[in-house]
Enzyme design. Structure first.
Site, short mmCIF file in Angstrom:
data_model
loop_
_atom_site.label_atom_id
_atom_site.label_comp_id
_atom_site.label_asym_id
_atom_site.label_seq_id
_atom_site.Cartn_x
_atom_site.Cartn_y
_atom_site.Cartn_z
N HIS A 153 -8.12 -5.44 13.44
CA HIS A 153 -7.74 -4.55 12.33
C HIS A 153 -6.41 -4.98 11.70
O HIS A 153 -5.70 -4.14 11.14
CB HIS A 153 -7.62 -3.09 12.80
CG HIS A 153 -8.77 -2.61 13.63
ND1 HIS A 153 -9.84 -1.95 13.10
CD2 HIS A 153 -9.01 -2.73 14.97
CE1 HIS A 153 -10.70 -1.65 14.09
NE2 HIS A 153 -10.21 -2.14 15.22
N GLU A 193 -4.43 -20.95 -1.05
CA GLU A 193 -4.98 -19.88 -1.88
C GLU A 193 -6.24 -20.34 -2.61
O GLU A 193 -7.23 -19.62 -2.71
CB GLU A 193 -3.95 -19.42 -2.91
CG GLU A 193 -2.75 -18.70 -2.31
CD GLU A 193 -1.63 -18.56 -3.33
OE1 GLU A 193 -1.71 -17.65 -4.16
OE2 GLU A 193 -0.69 -19.39 -3.31
N LYS A 251 10.98 -20.20 -4.97
CA LYS A 251 9.62 -20.02 -4.47
C LYS A 251 9.01 -21.29 -3.90
O LYS A 251 9.26 -22.39 -4.35
CB LYS A 251 8.71 -19.50 -5.59
CG LYS A 251 8.89 -18.03 -5.91
CD LYS A 251 8.60 -17.09 -4.73
CE LYS A 251 7.14 -16.93 -4.43
NZ LYS A 251 6.43 -16.17 -5.45
N SER A 309 7.49 -22.37 -8.27
CA SER A 309 7.30 -21.44 -9.38
C SER A 309 8.06 -21.95 -10.59
O SER A 309 9.13 -22.55 -10.45
CB SER A 309 7.80 -20.05 -8.99
OG SER A 309 8.09 -19.29 -10.14
#
Ligand code: ARG
Length: 457
Positions: A155, A289, A282, A276
């Site tokens: 979970h 992804e 970043k 970024s």
């Protein structure tokens, strides 16, 4: 050039041609189309449907087309309807009117099914190799990091300590099943449809098994109508590719999560991250992804093809032309994602301090304490209740189980002894999980040995 037209009074509309042509994508089948045509030409000669000399010339001409295309000397003409038309046109330039004999006892319906099967058979072999390479990396990284302990989750809540190796080997098993599924799918891909002709078979004395043997197929179609319309092998492949992409996606999701500041379990190599355009600090896990996101494409390929096939009447329908882009996309996406994830895992640096730190809070060894009491003779349910009280007490005090004195332990149960700290250490808990397939180091080492053996097969 068109392979038909005798009964037409008009040329195809330009827009109709644009709409129906498959050459922009089925050009990828050129090699296989030529290989299939060579086998067919040989069969025509073997069965004396054309003379031995004609068969020889057809084969030699096809070889020249193959060489010309690979050297770039010959080029495909986009005016053709599909790759089959185009190869026949190029053959005509080599052998003249004789090229027109190649299509004897053959239809593009059995031809295109053959080409796609040849393509997929080859790609399944490469994909299985690519997945095996990823599996090997997972085993290598597992073995290199045998000391790393981290929380196992259910979970997405901290549950019990596990070895990082155990976690990575779970993925090894998923990818093993993917490879097995693809191997099984390959059996049904590896059936030769040539000789079914348009749908009903042919009046020429063909030998489908001769063609099958030339091309290394294990089986030959049993029914000509099924042979030209069967796309089960496509659906099956897309389903198998979808499951594999789901696994790639899940592994990528872990890397995204684990590389966040909140987790910090892993640092992905610079070469596999991007920055970024506005936030200079970043460092984004874009590759992970995308590997996660691209699963959506492959699932779409599957659902799209199921929707195309659903409700189609026998036998060949032009709808089936849609199969190729779905297959090409799924092959390319899966291959690319598997490769990227392999490199990302191979170059990732796991942070044992951070994973260890995540074990200190959250009562991950509470089950161990309950098991301790069970070994002293308490029923598990009763032990569970007692440890629940211990956890609640610690939460109220803002302490961890590690901070409890022996007197405090004994206030919950007289069964607690001096040895209780050994049981609540994460490493102790890991070592205790020595059941088959468990996370104890000895069991994980067995899994690694078994995995290496599977990879050798
Ligand atoms: N481009 C077609 C396909 O991919 C080739 C077969 C065409 N057959 C036909 N009868 N029009 O399915």
């Amino acid at each position: 050039m068109r392979l038909w037209g005798g009964r037409f009074r008009k040329k195809p509309d330009e827009v109709a041609h644009e709409f129906t042509t498959s050459l922009p994508f089925d050009r990828r089948l050129a090699e296989h189309d030529i290989a299939g045509s060579i086998a067919h030409a040989r069969m025509l000669g073997h069965c004396q449907i054309v003379t031995a000399e004609e068969a020889r010339q057809l084969e030699a001409g096809l070889e020249r087309v193959r060489a010309g295309l690979s050297s770039g000397e010959l080029e495909l003409d986009s005016a053709s309807e599909d790759i089959h038309t185009e190869i026949e046109r190029l053959l005509g330039a080599q052998v003249g009117a004789l090229a027109g004999k190649l299509h004897t006892a053959r239809s593009r319906n059995d031809q295109v099914a053959l080409d796609l099967r040849l393509f997929l058979r080859e790609e399944i072999d490469s994909l299985r190799q690519g997945i095996a390479a990823l599996q090997k990396t997972l085993v290598d990284v597992a073995e290199r990091n045998m000391e790393v302990v981290l929380p196992g989750y259910t979970h997405l809540q901290r549950a019990q300590p596990v070895l990082l190796a155990q976690h990575l080997l779970a993925y090894f098993n998923m990818f093993q099943r993917d490879r097995e599924r693809l191997a099984d799918c390959r059996k049904r891909v590896n059936v030769c449809p040539l000789g079914a002709a348009a749908l009903a078979g042919t009046s020429f004395p063909v030998a489908p098994s001769f063609v099958a043997e030339q091309l290394g197929f294990e089986g030959v179609f049993a029914n000509s109508m099924d042979a030209v319309s069967d796309r089960d092998f496509v659906l099956e492949f897309l389903a198998d590719a979808s499951v594999a992409m789901v696994h790639v996606s899940q592994l990528s999701a872990e890397l995204v999560l684990w590389s966040s500041a909140e987790f910090g379990f892993v640092r992905l190599d610079d070469a596999w991250c991007t920055g970024s355009s506005i936030m200079p600090q970043k460092r984004n896990p874009d590759v992970a992804e995308l590997a996660r996101g691209k699963a959506g494409r492959v699932l779409g390929d599957l659902v799209g093809m199921l929707a195309v096939a659903k409700g189609l009447t026998l036998s060949y329908n032009r709808d089936y032309q849609e199969d190729k882009e779905a297959v090409f996309d799924a092959v390319d996406t899966l291959f690319g994602a598997v490769e990227a994830v392999r490199e990302m895992v191979a170059t990732a640096a796991f942070d044992a301090e951070r994973t260890e730190g995540a074990l200190s809070k959250g009562f991950l060894t509470a089950t161990e304490v309950a098991d301790y009491l069970v070994r002293k003779g308490l029923p598990f349910r009763e032990a569970h209740g007692i440890v629940g009280q211990v956890v609640s007490f610690c939460e109220k005090q803002g302490t961890a189980m590690e901070d409890l004195t022996i007197e405090e332990w004994r206030s919950f149960s007289r069964e607690f002894g001096q040895d209780i700290p050994e049981y609540i250490s994460p490493r102790g808990a890991v070592a205790a999980k020595a059941s088959p397939g468990g996370t104890a180091p000895a069991r994980v080492k067995e899994q690694i040995a078994a995995a290496r053996k599977l990879l050798k097969e």
